[in-house]
Motif scaffolding. Structure first.
Motif, mmCIF file in Angstrom:
data_model
loop_
_atom_site.group_PDB
_atom_site.id
_atom_site.type_symbol
_atom_site.label_atom_id
_atom_site.label_comp_id
_atom_site.label_asym_id
_atom_site.label_seq_id
_atom_site.Cartn_x
_atom_site.Cartn_y
_atom_site.Cartn_z
ATOM 1 N N MET A 24 0.826 -1.196 0.000
ATOM 2 C CA MET A 24 0.000 0.000 0.000
ATOM 3 C C MET A 24 0.869 1.259 0.000
ATOM 4 O O MET A 24 0.704 2.156 -0.838
ATOM 5 C CB MET A 24 -0.928 -0.012 1.215
ATOM 6 N N PHE A 25 1.832 1.338 0.937
ATOM 7 C CA PHE A 25 2.665 2.527 1.029
ATOM 8 C C PHE A 25 3.498 2.718 -0.237
ATOM 9 O O PHE A 25 3.620 3.844 -0.747
ATOM 10 C CB PHE A 25 3.570 2.463 2.265
ATOM 11 N N ASP A 26 4.102 1.648 -0.755
ATOM 12 C CA ASP A 26 4.936 1.798 -1.945
ATOM 13 C C ASP A 26 4.117 2.297 -3.141
ATOM 14 O O ASP A 26 4.589 3.119 -3.934
ATOM 15 C CB ASP A 26 5.620 0.473 -2.284
ATOM 16 N N ALA A 30 4.711 5.939 -5.009
ATOM 17 C CA ALA A 30 4.888 6.024 -6.463
ATOM 18 C C ALA A 30 3.860 6.970 -7.086
ATOM 19 O O ALA A 30 4.185 7.765 -7.977
ATOM 20 C CB ALA A 30 4.774 4.634 -7.086
ATOM 21 N N HIS A 31 2.605 6.889 -6.611
ATOM 22 C CA HIS A 31 1.550 7.747 -7.148
ATOM 23 C C HIS A 31 1.904 9.217 -6.988
ATOM 24 O O HIS A 31 1.630 10.035 -7.877
ATOM 25 C CB HIS A 31 0.228 7.440 -6.443
ATOM 26 N N HIS A 32 2.503 9.557 -5.843
ATOM 27 C CA HIS A 32 2.838 10.956 -5.563
ATOM 28 C C HIS A 32 4.241 11.332 -6.055
ATOM 29 O O HIS A 32 4.699 12.453 -5.798
ATOM 30 C CB HIS A 32 2.707 11.234 -4.063
ATOM 31 N N TRP A 36 10.501 7.227 -2.120
ATOM 32 C CA TRP A 36 10.437 6.641 -0.780
ATOM 33 C C TRP A 36 10.147 5.143 -0.937
ATOM 34 O O TRP A 36 9.639 4.703 -1.980
ATOM 35 C CB TRP A 36 9.320 7.283 0.050
ATOM 36 N N GLN A 37 10.451 4.381 0.111
ATOM 37 C CA GLN A 37 10.185 2.945 0.080
ATOM 38 C C GLN A 37 9.823 2.466 1.481
ATOM 39 O O GLN A 37 10.237 3.057 2.486
ATOM 40 C CB GLN A 37 11.412 2.189 -0.428
ATOM 41 N N VAL A 271 -6.437 6.298 -3.667
ATOM 42 C CA VAL A 271 -5.173 5.657 -4.016
ATOM 43 C C VAL A 271 -4.830 4.585 -2.991
ATOM 44 O O VAL A 271 -4.396 3.481 -3.328
ATOM 45 C CB VAL A 271 -4.043 6.699 -4.122
ATOM 46 N N PHE A 272 -5.017 4.901 -1.713
ATOM 47 C CA PHE A 272 -4.780 3.913 -0.653
ATOM 48 C C PHE A 272 -5.714 2.721 -0.811
ATOM 49 O O PHE A 272 -5.294 1.571 -0.698
ATOM 50 C CB PHE A 272 -4.978 4.561 0.723
#
Length: 282
Positions: A24-26, A30-32, A36-37, A271-272
């Protein structure tokens, strides 16, 4: 052109394999367009937790989520904690600022937002099964959100009574402990029933031992498990006509808050939701 070094975030806990939070976070990073990872880290013991936490600053981590069973154990390892952590007695994520580890807790805030998308909490009589680090945060936040009474059902009296006392001390809302012995008979008048244990998590999918004939069909039933979305507990509740709130919805709500705290970017819920649905193969 060599891309900039990734900003690292992650999770410490045990077990973590079935949690979809990294996917979810990755996806949201990427969407924004953020370099970050997110890494899940399975930490086998409290001794290893101490080593891992001490390494976060020299490794350059920007933030870290904390999951079971370390939400209480992590507190002495931090430089400071916020007011929510002081009231609740557990931390579920860290921010790392100028080399200092700061503990926060939004477990309860996530669950309150998820529940109130379905039904208001004000005046509800809540029964919670289990009272670990996440459960204690949820109990306090539900009391702050207007719940009228809480019953904590646990196998260990010391744990359940301590959380009940914490709820009343932090909110003024009456909270009591009830022993978990065999099948749970839900007290009459209960209007919200929550499973805050690991029962029902993939791959075991263990049933939660509840006497369903003691659960009113109008009772809202909540599960903290994130994989699968519809656990055996929620499936049974739904078959009896109960409105249900799943753990994935809670995860989305609290993850959005953590994302914004870490990055300063206001997230898009869609997105989430899409990212976690894809991670679960839905």
């Amino acid at each position: 052109m060599i891309p900039p070094q990734k900003q690292m975030t992650g999770m410490l806990g045990h077990p973590v394999a079935e949690n979809p939070i990294d996917r979810m976070f990755d996806a949201v990073y990427a969407h924004h367009g953020l370099c970050w990872q997110f890494w899940k880290n399975d930490i086998a013991s409290a001794a290893d937790l101490a080593l891992a936490v001490r390494a976060l600053v020299p490794l350059g981590y920007r933030g870290m989520a904390i999951t079971v069973p370390y939400k209480v154990a992590v507190m002495p390892l931090l430089d400071t904690v916020d007011d929510d952590v002081r009231a609740i007695g557990a931390a579920n994520y860290l921010t790392i600022e100028a080399g200092r580890l700061i503990g926060h807790n939004n477990d309860g805030k996530g669950v309150v937002k998820a529940i109130e998308k379905l039904a208001p909490l004000a005046g509800r009589r809540v029964v919670m099964l289990g009272a670990g680090g996440a459960g204690r945060a949820m109990a306090v936040e539900m009391a702050w959100a207007g719940a009228a009474h809480l019953t904590l059902i646990t196998r260990r009296q010391e744990q359940g009574q301590e959380v009940a006392d914490t709820v009343t001390r932090a909110s003024g809302v009456p909270a009591v402990w009830q022993a978990w012995e065999g099948e749970v008979t839900v007290p009459a008048g209960t209007t919200l029933l929550m499973n805050a244990t690991h029962l029902g998590c993939a791959p075991e999918l263990e049933p939660v031992p509840v006497r369903w004939d003691s659960v009113d069909p109008a009772c809202v039933v909540v599960d903290v498990i994130t994989n699968p979305r519809i656990t055996p507990f929620l499936a049974t509740a739904r078959s009896r006509g109960c409105p249900v709130v799943d753990g994935v919805e809670m995860l989305v709500q609290l993850a959005m808050q953590i994302f914004e705290q870490w990055t300063g970017v206001t997230p898009e819920e869609a997105v989430f939701q899409r990212a976690v649905a894809e991670a679960l193969g839905e």
